[in-house]
Design a protein around this motif. Structure first.
Motif, mmCIF file in Angstrom:
data_model
loop_
_atom_site.group_PDB
_atom_site.id
_atom_site.type_symbol
_atom_site.label_atom_id
_atom_site.label_comp_id
_atom_site.label_asym_id
_atom_site.label_seq_id
_atom_site.Cartn_x
_atom_site.Cartn_y
_atom_site.Cartn_z
ATOM 1 N N UNK A 234 -16.543 2.798 -0.880
ATOM 2 C CA UNK A 234 -16.920 4.194 -0.694
ATOM 3 C C UNK A 234 -15.715 5.108 -0.733
ATOM 4 N N UNK A 235 -14.660 4.748 -0.011
ATOM 5 C CA UNK A 235 -13.442 5.556 -0.010
ATOM 6 C C UNK A 235 -12.795 5.615 -1.380
ATOM 7 N N UNK A 236 -12.751 4.465 -2.079
ATOM 8 C CA UNK A 236 -12.167 4.439 -3.422
ATOM 9 C C UNK A 236 -12.967 5.307 -4.383
ATOM 10 N N UNK A 237 -14.298 5.303 -4.242
ATOM 11 C CA UNK A 237 -15.149 6.132 -5.093
ATOM 12 C C UNK A 237 -14.872 7.617 -4.858
ATOM 13 N N UNK B 46 -13.524 10.034 -7.769
ATOM 14 C CA UNK B 46 -14.305 11.197 -8.201
ATOM 15 C C UNK B 46 -13.534 12.498 -8.005
ATOM 16 N N UNK B 47 -12.824 12.604 -6.868
ATOM 17 C CA UNK B 47 -12.034 13.819 -6.625
ATOM 18 C C UNK B 47 -10.911 13.940 -7.646
ATOM 19 N N UNK C 213 4.735 0.761 -6.350
ATOM 20 C CA UNK C 213 3.663 0.745 -5.348
ATOM 21 C C UNK C 213 2.397 0.078 -5.864
ATOM 22 N N UNK C 214 1.642 -0.526 -4.938
ATOM 23 C CA UNK C 214 0.302 -1.056 -5.205
ATOM 24 C C UNK C 214 -0.692 -0.259 -4.367
ATOM 25 N N UNK C 215 -1.753 0.232 -4.990
ATOM 26 C CA UNK C 215 -2.705 1.084 -4.284
ATOM 27 C C UNK C 215 -3.851 0.245 -3.719
ATOM 28 N N UNK C 216 -3.856 0.068 -2.402
ATOM 29 C CA UNK C 216 -4.898 -0.721 -1.742
ATOM 30 C C UNK C 216 -6.269 -0.081 -1.882
ATOM 31 N N UNK C 217 -6.317 1.246 -2.008
ATOM 32 C CA UNK C 217 -7.599 1.941 -2.091
ATOM 33 C C UNK C 217 -8.396 1.520 -3.323
ATOM 34 N N UNK C 218 -7.704 1.084 -4.385
ATOM 35 C CA UNK C 218 -8.389 0.653 -5.592
ATOM 36 C C UNK C 218 -8.421 -0.862 -5.761
ATOM 37 N N UNK C 219 -7.397 -1.565 -5.270
ATOM 38 C CA UNK C 219 -7.381 -3.015 -5.429
ATOM 39 C C UNK C 219 -8.427 -3.699 -4.557
ATOM 40 N N UNK C 220 -8.634 -3.192 -3.327
ATOM 41 C CA UNK C 220 -9.586 -3.842 -2.427
ATOM 42 C C UNK C 220 -11.016 -3.838 -2.974
ATOM 43 N N UNK D 190 -11.176 12.793 3.368
ATOM 44 C CA UNK D 190 -10.652 14.159 3.223
ATOM 45 C C UNK D 190 -9.248 14.151 2.626
ATOM 46 N N UNK D 191 -8.308 13.470 3.288
ATOM 47 C CA UNK D 191 -6.902 13.550 2.878
ATOM 48 C C UNK D 191 -6.689 12.976 1.483
ATOM 49 N N UNK D 192 -7.110 11.728 1.260
ATOM 50 C CA UNK D 192 -6.856 11.100 -0.040
ATOM 51 C C UNK D 192 -7.625 11.780 -1.176
ATOM 52 N N UNK D 193 -8.899 12.139 -1.000
ATOM 53 C CA UNK D 193 -9.551 12.885 -2.084
ATOM 54 C C UNK D 193 -8.882 14.228 -2.379
ATOM 55 N N UNK D 194 -8.446 14.949 -1.344
ATOM 56 C CA UNK D 194 -7.725 16.205 -1.581
ATOM 57 C C UNK D 194 -6.433 15.958 -2.347
ATOM 58 N N UNK D 195 -5.721 14.902 -1.952
ATOM 59 C CA UNK D 195 -4.470 14.577 -2.646
ATOM 60 C C UNK D 195 -4.739 14.264 -4.114
#
Length: 405
Positions: free
Chosen positions: A21-24, A28-29, A138-145, A273-278
């Motif tokens: 859900x967070x990665x999506x 999308x953002x 860097x490796x992005x955990x938000x997408x790898x997980x 909030x934070x990561x989608x805004x970023x």
């Protein structure tokens, strides 16, 4: 009879609480920012992210735009949550012994050194581009997980834990790199103030302070001092996370620890909030004039080489050496071919890579080139890792009963 609406609501709740859900939301953002930057609303998008929001602390200029406030301000909470995650694992989780820490930590170090060297090799002789050497580390955990969860029985539970620990260590090492190499000239009075704020946070931990507002106030004061000092202010999140107590005692024993309470409060805000805004404010790159030939320019080529080749070579190579020297052992049910596929996924660099790109380059064209390289390298790494684990190594998938997190 089962209520279909109840089942649907439960499914939505599970999705919202899941890593997917967070990665999506982040994806999308980010796509929304990219679309707006290349649409008829491009001028409005640019005006939004550059909305003036000036701040001066101790004579030093702080963030001046909305985009800068997200990168220098809200991203402090992202780094705080990262530290809370790794501290939790070290105190009572899967990294609670030196032997368990060694394997992902050594892999993360290898995955930092090799991509950086490969980038420097590709960009050698171009002093203005060599400053971006840390972008592909860097490796992005938000997408790898979400990817490894979707692979289900093609990835063992131990391998998932190893990759997540490695991604977290990657983030921590990225923070160290930002602090050491991407700050400005130090302003010593503010450095002293930052040191005093850090000492106060450490002291609060030592004397047993358990109220979150005290640590929150210390974090804000430290952030302001770091901003004025020349060091990157997001380091305030790192220091605060390290100082938050991970245990309870005495009359507070029935309550969750300050670390657990802070993580529970901040993680949803950071994720949604934070990561989608970023992503929304940093991925909005105009593709006008961009063509395939630009991939051969020094910056995007160096980043792609670092992510697609350097990351798996560094991670896998360091891990093989680590196990051959008997420093540690592989996770349970994790053969070398599976580990190689996971090493390919380590080339998915996004959040931290974009963050470092904005710090490394001041010229707009270099930032744009870097973002092109980050996108291309991350997509290639994701596809290669997925294909390897799903179809090549996937022929040796674990039995269904051995899956789980």
């Amino acid at each position: 009879m089962t209520d279909p609406s109840g089942i649907q609501a439960a499914s939505i709740r599970r999705f919202l609480l899941s890593p997917a859900g967070g990665a999506t939301a982040l994806l999308l953002a980010s796509l929304a920012g990219l679309v707006l930057a290349n649409s008829a609303w491009a001028a409005g998008y640019a005006a939004l992210i550059t909305t003036p929001m000036r701040l001066s602390i101790l004579g030093a200029h702080g963030p001046e735009t909305l985009e800068a406030w997200v990168s220098d301000g809200l991203m402090t909470l992202f780094f705080l949550v990262v530290i809370l995650e790794i501290k939790t694992e070290i105190v009572s989780g899967h990294l609670s012994s030196l032997r368990r820490i060694a394997l992902p930590l050594i892999g993360a170090l290898g995955g930092m050194v090799v991509p950086a060297l490969l980038y420097l090799l590709v960009t050698y002789g171009h002093s203005e581009t060599m400053r971006g050497w840390a972008i592909p580390v860097a490796t992005d955990a938000a997408f790898t997980l979400p990817i490894i969860l979707a692979l289900e029985r093609h990835v063992s539970p131990g391998a998932r834990i190893w990759l997540m620990a490695l991604a977290i260590f990657d983030d921590v090492l990225g923070i160290v790199v930002i602090a050491l190499f991407y700050g400005s000239a130090p302003y010593w009075p503010a450095m002293v103030a930052a040191l005093l704020a850090s000492i106060a946070l450490i002291g609060a931990n030592r004397v047993g302070v358990r109220t979150l507002w005290g640590y929150g106030l210390g974090c804000v004061l430290l952030w302001g001092a770091l901003l004025a000092s020349g060091l990157h202010p997001t380091l305030a999140g790192v220091v605060t996370g390290l100082c938050l107590p991970a245990t309870t005692h005495g009359k507070d024993a029935a309550q969750a620890s300050p670390l657990a309470r802070a993580s529970a409060a901040l993680s949803p805000f950071v994720t949604w909030v934070v990561l989608p805004l970023f992503g929304f404010m940093n991925v909005g790159v105009s593709l006008a004039g961009v063509h395939a030939g630009m991939m051969l320019d020094a910056v995007p080529l160096g980043i792609m080489a670092g992510l697609v080749i350097g990351k798996p070579a560094g991670v896998f190579g360091a891990t093989v050496v680590c196990t051959r020297l008997k420093i540690t052992t592989l996770p349970a049910q994790t053969p070398m071919p599976m580990l190689f596929g996971l090493s390919l996924l380590c080339g998915i660099g996004f959040t931290i890579s974009l963050f470092i790109a904005n710090l490394a380059f001041s010229e707009t064209w270099l930032v744009t080139s870097a973002k092109i390289g980050i996108f291309a390298g991350s997509v290639l790494s994701a596809i290669m890792g997925w294909l390897w684990l799903r179809f090549l190594h996937g022929r040796n998938a674990l039995p269904p009963q051995q899956t789980g997190v």
